[in-house]
Design a protein around this motif. Structure first.
Motif, PDB file in Angstrom:
ATOM      1  N   ALA A 144      -6.201   4.029 -11.776  1.00 31.45           N
ATOM      2  CA  ALA A 144      -4.780   4.361 -11.843  1.00 31.45           C
ATOM      3  C   ALA A 144      -4.054   3.916 -10.579  1.00 31.45           C
ATOM      4  O   ALA A 144      -2.934   3.390 -10.638  1.00 31.45           O
ATOM      5  CB  ALA A 144      -4.608   5.866 -12.058  1.00 31.45           C
ATOM      6  N   ALA A 145      -4.695   4.115  -9.414  1.00 33.33           N
ATOM      7  CA  ALA A 145      -4.084   3.694  -8.150  1.00 33.33           C
ATOM      8  C   ALA A 145      -3.942   2.174  -8.096  1.00 33.33           C
ATOM      9  O   ALA A 145      -2.962   1.648  -7.542  1.00 33.33           O
ATOM     10  CB  ALA A 145      -4.908   4.193  -6.977  1.00 33.33           C
ATOM     11  N   LEU A 146      -4.908   1.462  -8.654  1.00 36.29           N
ATOM     12  CA  LEU A 146      -4.852  -0.002  -8.687  1.00 36.29           C
ATOM     13  C   LEU A 146      -3.930  -0.528  -9.786  1.00 36.29           C
ATOM     14  O   LEU A 146      -3.555  -1.701  -9.755  1.00 36.29           O
ATOM     15  CB  LEU A 146      -6.254  -0.577  -8.920  1.00 36.29           C
ATOM     16  N   ASP A 147      -3.618   0.335 -10.751  1.00 36.94           N
ATOM     17  CA  ASP A 147      -2.897  -0.072 -11.963  1.00 36.94           C
ATOM     18  C   ASP A 147      -3.707  -1.102 -12.742  1.00 36.94           C
ATOM     19  O   ASP A 147      -3.181  -2.095 -13.245  1.00 36.94           O
ATOM     20  CB  ASP A 147      -1.501  -0.614 -11.621  1.00 36.94           C
ATOM     21  N   TRP A 148      -5.005  -0.829 -12.837  1.00 38.72           N
ATOM     22  CA  TRP A 148      -5.917  -1.652 -13.609  1.00 38.72           C
ATOM     23  C   TRP A 148      -6.326  -0.892 -14.870  1.00 38.72           C
ATOM     24  O   TRP A 148      -6.953   0.178 -14.766  1.00 38.72           O
ATOM     25  CB  TRP A 148      -7.196  -1.972 -12.815  1.00 38.72           C
ATOM     26  N   SER A 183      -1.723  -5.353  -6.765  1.00 40.90           N
ATOM     27  CA  SER A 183      -0.554  -4.629  -6.265  1.00 40.90           C
ATOM     28  C   SER A 183      -0.798  -3.161  -6.564  1.00 40.90           C
ATOM     29  O   SER A 183      -0.696  -2.722  -7.714  1.00 40.90           O
ATOM     30  CB  SER A 183       0.725  -5.119  -6.945  1.00 40.90           C
ATOM     31  N   TYR A 184      -1.147  -2.392  -5.539  1.00 39.99           N
ATOM     32  CA  TYR A 184      -1.627  -1.033  -5.790  1.00 39.99           C
ATOM     33  C   TYR A 184      -0.768   0.017  -5.085  1.00 39.99           C
ATOM     34  O   TYR A 184       0.036  -0.298  -4.217  1.00 39.99           O
ATOM     35  CB  TYR A 184      -3.091  -0.910  -5.380  1.00 39.99           C
ATOM     36  N   ASP A 185      -0.996   1.265  -5.490  1.00 35.58           N
ATOM     37  CA  ASP A 185      -0.305   2.416  -4.897  1.00 35.58           C
ATOM     38  C   ASP A 185      -1.015   2.770  -3.594  1.00 35.58           C
ATOM     39  O   ASP A 185      -2.091   3.368  -3.605  1.00 35.58           O
ATOM     40  CB  ASP A 185      -0.339   3.587  -5.881  1.00 35.58           C
ATOM     41  N   PHE A 186      -0.433   2.367  -2.480  1.00 38.79           N
ATOM     42  CA  PHE A 186      -1.073   2.492  -1.170  1.00 38.79           C
ATOM     43  C   PHE A 186      -1.445   3.946  -0.866  1.00 38.79           C
ATOM     44  O   PHE A 186      -2.590   4.246  -0.482  1.00 38.79           O
ATOM     45  CB  PHE A 186      -0.131   1.937  -0.097  1.00 38.79           C
ATOM     46  N   GLU A 187      -0.512   4.857  -1.012  1.00 41.10           N
ATOM     47  CA  GLU A 187      -0.765   6.260  -0.666  1.00 41.10           C
ATOM     48  C   GLU A 187      -1.768   6.899  -1.606  1.00 41.10           C
ATOM     49  O   GLU A 187      -2.630   7.682  -1.175  1.00 41.10           O
ATOM     50  CB  GLU A 187       0.546   7.050  -0.656  1.00 41.10           C
ATOM     51  N   ARG A 188      -1.662   6.603  -2.882  1.00 45.11           N
ATOM     52  CA  ARG A 188      -2.583   7.200  -3.853  1.00 45.11           C
ATOM     53  C   ARG A 188      -4.016   6.723  -3.619  1.00 45.11           C
ATOM     54  O   ARG A 188      -4.957   7.532  -3.640  1.00 45.11           O
ATOM     55  CB  ARG A 188      -2.127   6.855  -5.272  1.00 45.11           C
ATOM     56  N   ARG A 215     -12.148  -9.284  -3.220  1.00 47.18           N
ATOM     57  CA  ARG A 215     -11.000  -8.817  -2.452  1.00 47.18           C
ATOM     58  C   ARG A 215     -11.271  -7.373  -2.026  1.00 47.18           C
ATOM     59  O   ARG A 215     -11.976  -6.644  -2.739  1.00 47.18           O
ATOM     60  CB  ARG A 215      -9.707  -8.882  -3.271  1.00 47.18           C
ATOM     61  N   ASP A 216     -10.705  -6.980  -0.881  1.00 48.43           N
ATOM     62  CA  ASP A 216     -11.002  -5.655  -0.336  1.00 48.43           C
ATOM     63  C   ASP A 216      -9.746  -4.927   0.134  1.00 48.43           C
ATOM     64  O   ASP A 216      -9.318  -5.079   1.277  1.00 48.43           O
ATOM     65  CB  ASP A 216     -11.987  -5.773   0.832  1.00 48.43           C
ATOM     66  N   PRO A 217      -9.140  -4.100  -0.725  1.00 48.06           N
ATOM     67  CA  PRO A 217      -8.080  -3.214  -0.249  1.00 48.06           C
ATOM     68  C   PRO A 217      -8.607  -2.299   0.861  1.00 48.06           C
ATOM     69  O   PRO A 217      -9.708  -1.745   0.749  1.00 48.06           O
ATOM     70  CB  PRO A 217      -7.717  -2.402  -1.502  1.00 48.06           C
ATOM     71  N   GLU A 225      -4.969  -5.216   2.866  1.00 43.92           N
ATOM     72  CA  GLU A 225      -6.165  -5.920   2.406  1.00 43.92           C
ATOM     73  C   GLU A 225      -6.893  -6.544   3.581  1.00 43.92           C
ATOM     74  O   GLU A 225      -6.263  -7.038   4.522  1.00 43.92           O
ATOM     75  CB  GLU A 225      -5.770  -6.999   1.395  1.00 43.92           C
ATOM     76  N   ASP A 226      -8.206  -6.529   3.504  1.00 45.30           N
ATOM     77  CA  ASP A 226      -9.057  -7.154   4.509  1.00 45.30           C
ATOM     78  C   ASP A 226      -9.388  -8.571   4.041  1.00 45.30           C
ATOM     79  O   ASP A 226      -9.837  -8.750   2.907  1.00 45.30           O
ATOM     80  CB  ASP A 226     -10.333  -6.324   4.659  1.00 45.30           C
ATOM     81  N   PRO A 227      -9.202  -9.601   4.886  1.00 45.27           N
ATOM     82  CA  PRO A 227      -9.376 -10.978   4.410  1.00 45.27           C
ATOM     83  C   PRO A 227     -10.821 -11.408   4.165  1.00 45.27           C
ATOM     84  O   PRO A 227     -11.052 -12.292   3.344  1.00 45.27           O
ATOM     85  CB  PRO A 227      -8.756 -11.820   5.526  1.00 45.27           C
TER      86      PRO A 227
END
Length: 291
Positions: A144-148, A183-188, A215-217, A225-227
């Motif tokens: 849900a936080a990722l909107d996936w 594109s995710y909910d940063f706080e959640r 990819r690594d949020p 994100e960490d590159p």
């Protein structure tokens, strides 16, 4: 070299020989005079996802105690900052080196080689990894936080939490397009990660039998994100072995940072009969005045 009054900070990129690629890290080769508050302030001032601080030389030229700080918190282990630090030490000595880092997560050996073209490459060996289940409720919250949608996951790779120095939630996307659209909910997501003691999410897509895009949020570190994430790469290798997705003896290639404009490549080696995971890649000094 960046100076923060009482700390000289070197800047290196890890998992790329191009200073504009891979994951930049700060490296403080002598942090013996810095307390935790000062180390955090240095990391925050630099603004990279991680900065490594050598707090004590345990064996001359070979073994060091190290701590890692993101801009907002200390973390137990950071792979790309370890690679950067190992290469910084090898460059200072002007030769290949075998090193041992005593990290808050445990002992991490690292070896640095130098190619004929002068490229430095470091390989670290992880602490003992482990893999655990994630509850259905926690998985639903992560998605849900990722909107996936759950249907966008690859059913061949069950969600798990993997550890090889730090904890990472592994989620496999069914398509490259799903992975690219982040594109995710940063706080959640931050709240969930704090509750589960996660350092990053390792989001992956399998390109072929031994090649993955990842990819690594990293919202708990204060960055979106960490590159290029060595700790997550080690955890991912342990995860793939645990769920039976790769042979017991294999070398994997992880492409990371492409969607951020900082492409890097991580080599993840799994060896039969050895639980630890090896993660390696090139690195380079970031010139003064560069990002």
């Amino acid at each position: 070299m960046t100076s923060f009054t009482d700390a000289e900070v070197l800047r290196y990129t890890a998992f790329s020989s191009d200073p504009a690629g891979g994951n930049p890290a700060g490296v403080v080769l002598d942090a013996s005079g810095l307390d935790a508050a000062r180390m955090l302030a240095v990391a925050a001032g630099l603004g990279y996802s991680e900065t490594a601080f050598l707090t004590e030389e345990l064996e001359p030229g070979r073994a060091y105690a190290v701590r890692y700080f993101s801009p907002v918190a200390e973390v137990p282990f950071c792979g790309h900052a370890t690679v950067a630090t190992a290469i910084a030490l090898a460059e200072r000595n002007g030769r290949p080196v075998d090193l041992v880092f005593e990290t808050p997560a445990g002992t991490v050996p690292a070896t640095v080689t130098v190619a004929e073209d002068g490229t430095y490459r470091a390989t670290l060996t992880s602490v003992e990894p482990r893999v655990e289940e994630i509850s259905a409720d926690d998985l639903a919250e992560a998605l849900a936080a990722l909107d996936w949608p759950a249907g966008d996951l690859d059913p061949a790779f069950p969600p798990r939490i993997a550890f090889a120095g730090a904890r990472h939630l592994v989620l496999a996307a069914g398509t490259r397009e799903r992975l690219a659209d982040l594109s995710y909910d940063f706080e959640r997501l931050t709240a969930l990660m704090h509750r589960l003691d996660l350092t990053t999410l390792q989001l992956a897509w399998r390109a072929d039998a031994t090649t993955f895009h990842v990819r690594d949020p990293f919202p708990v570190g204060g960055v979106v994100e960490d590159p290029a994430t060595g700790a997550a790469g080690a955890a991912f290798g342990a995860y793939l072995r645990e769920v039976g997705s790769v042979p017991d003896d294999v070398v994997l290639t992880l492409h990371q940072g492409e969607d951020m404009g900082r492409p890097g490549v991580l080599t993840v080696e799994i060896r039969a009969g050895d639980r630890r995971i090896r993660v390696g890649g090139p690195g380079a000094r970031i010139p003064d005045g560069s990002a």
